[in-house]
Write an enzyme that holds these catalytic residues in place. Structure first.
Site, PDB file in Angstrom:
ATOM      1  N   HIS B 252       0.829  -1.207   0.000  1.00 29.20           N
ATOM      2  CA  HIS B 252       0.000   0.000   0.000  1.00 29.20           C
ATOM      3  C   HIS B 252       0.863   1.256   0.000  1.00 29.20           C
ATOM      4  O   HIS B 252       1.799   1.370   0.781  1.00 29.20           O
ATOM      5  CB  HIS B 252      -0.950  -0.005   1.197  1.00 29.20           C
ATOM      6  CG  HIS B 252      -2.126   0.879   0.961  1.00 29.20           C
ATOM      7  ND1 HIS B 252      -2.106   2.211   1.271  1.00 29.20           N
ATOM      8  CD2 HIS B 252      -3.313   0.635   0.364  1.00 29.20           C
ATOM      9  CE1 HIS B 252      -3.261   2.746   0.899  1.00 29.20           C
ATOM     10  NE2 HIS B 252      -4.024   1.806   0.356  1.00 29.20           N
ATOM     11  N   PRO B 253       0.546   2.194  -0.866  1.00 28.47           N
ATOM     12  CA  PRO B 253       1.456   3.327  -1.078  1.00 28.47           C
ATOM     13  C   PRO B 253       1.260   4.499  -0.109  1.00 28.47           C
ATOM     14  O   PRO B 253       1.888   5.542  -0.294  1.00 28.47           O
ATOM     15  CB  PRO B 253       1.130   3.757  -2.507  1.00 28.47           C
ATOM     16  CG  PRO B 253      -0.295   3.382  -2.701  1.00 28.47           C
ATOM     17  CD  PRO B 253      -0.571   2.203  -1.812  1.00 28.47           C
ATOM     18  N   CYS B 254       0.463   4.353   0.953  1.00 24.45           N
ATOM     19  CA  CYS B 254       0.136   5.537   1.760  1.00 24.45           C
ATOM     20  C   CYS B 254       1.362   6.180   2.400  1.00 24.45           C
ATOM     21  O   CYS B 254       1.369   7.376   2.646  1.00 24.45           O
ATOM     22  CB  CYS B 254      -0.922   5.207   2.800  1.00 24.45           C
ATOM     23  SG  CYS B 254      -0.511   3.799   3.829  1.00 24.45           S
ATOM     24  N   ARG B 255       2.422   5.396   2.675  1.00 32.18           N
ATOM     25  CA  ARG B 255       3.604   6.001   3.298  1.00 32.18           C
ATOM     26  C   ARG B 255       4.756   6.161   2.308  1.00 32.18           C
ATOM     27  O   ARG B 255       5.840   6.591   2.690  1.00 32.18           O
ATOM     28  CB  ARG B 255       4.074   5.138   4.492  1.00 32.18           C
ATOM     29  CG  ARG B 255       3.070   4.955   5.592  1.00 32.18           C
ATOM     30  CD  ARG B 255       2.859   6.190   6.428  1.00 32.18           C
ATOM     31  NE  ARG B 255       4.116   6.704   6.987  1.00 32.18           N
ATOM     32  CZ  ARG B 255       4.293   7.966   7.405  1.00 32.18           C
ATOM     33  NH1 ARG B 255       3.319   8.836   7.295  1.00 32.18           N
ATOM     34  NH2 ARG B 255       5.447   8.339   7.898  1.00 32.18           N
ATOM     35  N   HIS B 256       4.534   5.786   1.059  1.00 31.21           N
ATOM     36  CA  HIS B 256       5.645   5.815   0.106  1.00 31.21           C
ATOM     37  C   HIS B 256       6.265   7.201  -0.050  1.00 31.21           C
ATOM     38  O   HIS B 256       7.484   7.352  -0.057  1.00 31.21           O
ATOM     39  CB  HIS B 256       5.187   5.322  -1.279  1.00 31.21           C
ATOM     40  CG  HIS B 256       4.975   3.840  -1.357  1.00 31.21           C
ATOM     41  ND1 HIS B 256       5.090   3.005  -0.275  1.00 31.21           N
ATOM     42  CD2 HIS B 256       4.653   3.049  -2.416  1.00 31.21           C
ATOM     43  CE1 HIS B 256       4.847   1.751  -0.656  1.00 31.21           C
ATOM     44  NE2 HIS B 256       4.579   1.751  -1.948  1.00 31.21           N
TER      45      HIS B 256
END
Lengths: 334, 310
Positions: B252-256
């Site tokens: 999941h890219p939420c913290r990328h």
């Protein structure tokens, strides 16, 4: 690593891999377009040279292996061209409407028919112009769209030389060739793989001149390779990663070389890569001795090639109910 | 799918539809990428690491803001020789690098590892990463795949149906080389790894499709064995792939963006000026902490430790 003289040349079988997307598109094609029409369907498989020392590459089926559902007329998939990681190979799909019909398919006959196409392309010279037909494959299936399960079985027809070819010597290309030759060949292969017009051409000729300069050429340039001072290697994209065995595509290549050019001794080059670049330590060079009798090409050779499933002659089965069944999708979405 | 996740997806979809995509670069400020920067970085990845290629995916799922033939990046048939879970146990036991679980949960690696209490007399037994023999520690579990008949679906028992009738092959002429039957092959899975552009988070996003040693699709729970255990249940979700059919595991890219920003800050503090076309190399290096045993290709194009000011 080298094998003793006179050993039979053995091959590592081609392996299949079917992407989920293939069955998704096939299901929708069957429901919306094909119906119960079970005539054979042309499909396209993809393969590439082995690109990692620990895993072989596979003949892969993807969604685009099938014709697009929307295309009005054509039931022939469009081959993508120029993608180095996806060399297109023609194949044919026999899908049956019942499990009984699937079992009743005459597998020997189907394999023989596909092998005959390959043989015909060799004899007429078509295989020299478009070498991808040498790796032609066959897929039989029963798509159970009520249960979203798919039974399938691949065959990679290989024409058999009789008597079989003997292997004189098989070594990593880096040991077979002189350092300067290996370096030049490596450069030439990388260029071949970089160029859009040749990147997905899986069979080729290599000439090495007395100054150790290697050139990679199309099969149809065979005449131009005829010079006594040149070494000639018959190269192919080898999907296999084993250090002691060439991969399956070499079988029909040897049949072509013998039938077309009548050679008794063939130096072959199993082209393999590491992380996308030519690797002469992983690539192999070997010499095959062909001792077929005069006139052998007047009759079509026998063929083998049904894929084994964990060593057994059984079909494979995949259930995609989790990603296809609408009732399950509704439950998991709730 | 959990309801909150569902709602978030719907919200995200709507936002993606009504917002225009980023045109001004915020690569250094926020660690995010514009659409055109994603294409530039992707072109560079494909050029340097040719096992990656651009694909167009399903025509019906095509995103209008990306070029038709450059919708996402994919590398197929990537080996994964060991399970991440087992490697971590061994590695941690060896006092190697471990994930620092800070309050922000960014998954940074600590370089010296957790000090182990009982380090005294087992020094010789420390496994090295190279020679790690998982099979010696625990027997290979029978891997259940979609092939396995123990699913609730009653797949007709085709596996039992041994074909003897109409295939005749004489083994002496078949000339098939037998593969070495060792644990290595049993353990070897392969992955198709794809990178899509996530318009909402404005970052790349990694998707995984796994296959077992006989090239059958891996069940999603089994894919989690190849994800670092710190991430397996938290940041890895099973969702619809934006360009391909079916559900796939995704990081999941939420913290990328935040993590990429930190990586870029570290580089800049060392005097290295990161260029946007190198974004995916940095990104894939960061991803390697999440999927440490999937050996996809990313070459470090420039030396991370190099400094220009000394």
């Amino acid at each position: 690593m080298s094998k003793k003289e006179g050993a039979l040349l053995q091959f590592s079988p081609m392996q299949s891999l079917v992407d989920e997307g293939f069955w998704h598109r096939f299901s929708s094609l069957k429901l919306n377009k094909l119906g119960i029409d079970d005539s054979p369907l042309p499909i396209i498989g993809f393969y590439a040279p082995c690109s990692h020392s620990q895993v072989s590459n596979h003949l892969t089926l993807l969604a685009e292996s099938l014709p697009s559902e929307s295309s009005d007329a054509s039931l022939v998939p469009e081959p993508s061209s120029g993608n180095r990681n996806k060399c297109s190979i023609p194949g044919i799909l026999y899908n049956t409407n019942t499990v009984e019909a699937f079992h009743a398919l005459d597998k020997m006959k189907l394999l023989k028919e596909e092998a005959a196409k390959i043989w015909n392309d060799i004899v007429t010279g078509k295989a020299v112009e478009d070498c991808s037909v040498l790796s032609r494959f066959l897929l039989i299936s029963f798509a159970d769209l009520k249960k979203w399960s798919f039974h399938y079985w691949f065959a990679f027809p290989a024409l058999m030389l009789d008597p079989p070819a003997a292997l004189v010597n098989l070594r990593p290309a880096s040991q077979w060739l002189r350092a300067a030759e290996a370096e030049s060949l490596s450069t030439a292969c990388n260029e071949w793989r970089k160029s859009k017009s040749t990147a997905d051409v899986p069979f080729f000729l290599v000439t090495i001149d007395p100054q150790s300069r290697a050139t990679v050429r199309l099969l149809k340039e065979w005449e131009a390779c005829q010079s006594d001072s040149h070494k000639v290697l018959f190269g192919f994209y080898d999907p296999c990663h084993f250090p002691n065995t060439p991969g399956w595509p070499l079988r029909n290549f040897l049949a072509l070389i013998s039938a077309k050019w009548n050679l008794k001794s063939v130096q072959f080059f199993c082209y393999r890569e590491n992380r996308g670049f030519a690797d002469m330590g992983l690539s192999l060079v070997g010499e095959a001795l062909i001792t077929v009798p005069e006139g052998w090409k007047n009759t079509m050779p026998n063929a083998v090639g049904w894929e084994l499933n964990k060593g057994r002659k059984v079909p494979r089965c995949i259930s995609l109910a989790q990603s296809m069944d609408p009732t399950r999708l509704a439950v998991s979405a709730a | 799918m959990v309801l909150s996740q569902k709602i978030h997806e719907a919200f995200k979809g709507t936002v993606e539809r009504i917002t225009s995509h980023r045109t001004v670069s915020a690569f250094k400020e926020k660690g995010v990428l514009s659409v055109s920067e994603f294409v530039i970085a992707g072109d560079n990845l494909v050029a340097k690491c040719p096992t990656w290629s651009w694909e167009s995916g399903e025509p019906s799922k095509r995103k209008p803001y990306l070029p038709a033939e450059k919708q996402f990046l994919i590398t197929r048939n990537v080996p994964c020789l060991r399970r991440a879970a087992s490697v971590e146990e061994e590695y941690e036991a060896a006092g190697g690098e471990v994930l620092l679980d800070d309050e922000e949960n960014d998954g940074w690696l600590a370089t010296h590892g957790k000090p182990k209490e009982t380090k005294s007399d087992e020094e010789e037994d420390l496994p090295s990463m190279e020679s790690l023999e998982i099979s010696k520690k625990e027997p290979i579990k029978q891997i259940s795949t979609y092939m396995g008949g123990e699913e609730e679906d009653d797949i007709p028992d085709m596996a039992e149906f041994e074909e003897t009738d109409n295939i005749v092959t004489d083994p002496s002429t078949y000339l098939v080389a037998h593969e070495p039957d060792d644990d290595n092959i049993l353990r070897t899975r392969t992955y198709d790894v794809s990178i899509t552009y996530d318009k909402y988070y404005q970052t790349p996003r990694v998707w995984l499709t796994g296959y077992d040693e006989s090239r059958m699709l891996l069940q999603q729970e089994l894919v989690l064995e190849d994800v670092s255990q710190d991430h397996a249940r938290k940041t890895v979700t099973i969702e619809d792939h934006p360009h391909l059919p079916g559900k796939h595991a995704s990081i999941h890219p939420c913290r990328h963006g935040a993590v990429m920003k930190k990586i870029i800050d570290v580089l800049m503090s060392r005097g290295v000026e990161p260029e946007v076309d190198k974004y995916l190399f940095l990104f894939l290096k960061f991803m390697a902490s999440v999927i440490p045993t999937i050996e996809y290709d990313y070459t470090m194009d420039f030396d991370l430790g190099s400094t220009s000011n000394n």
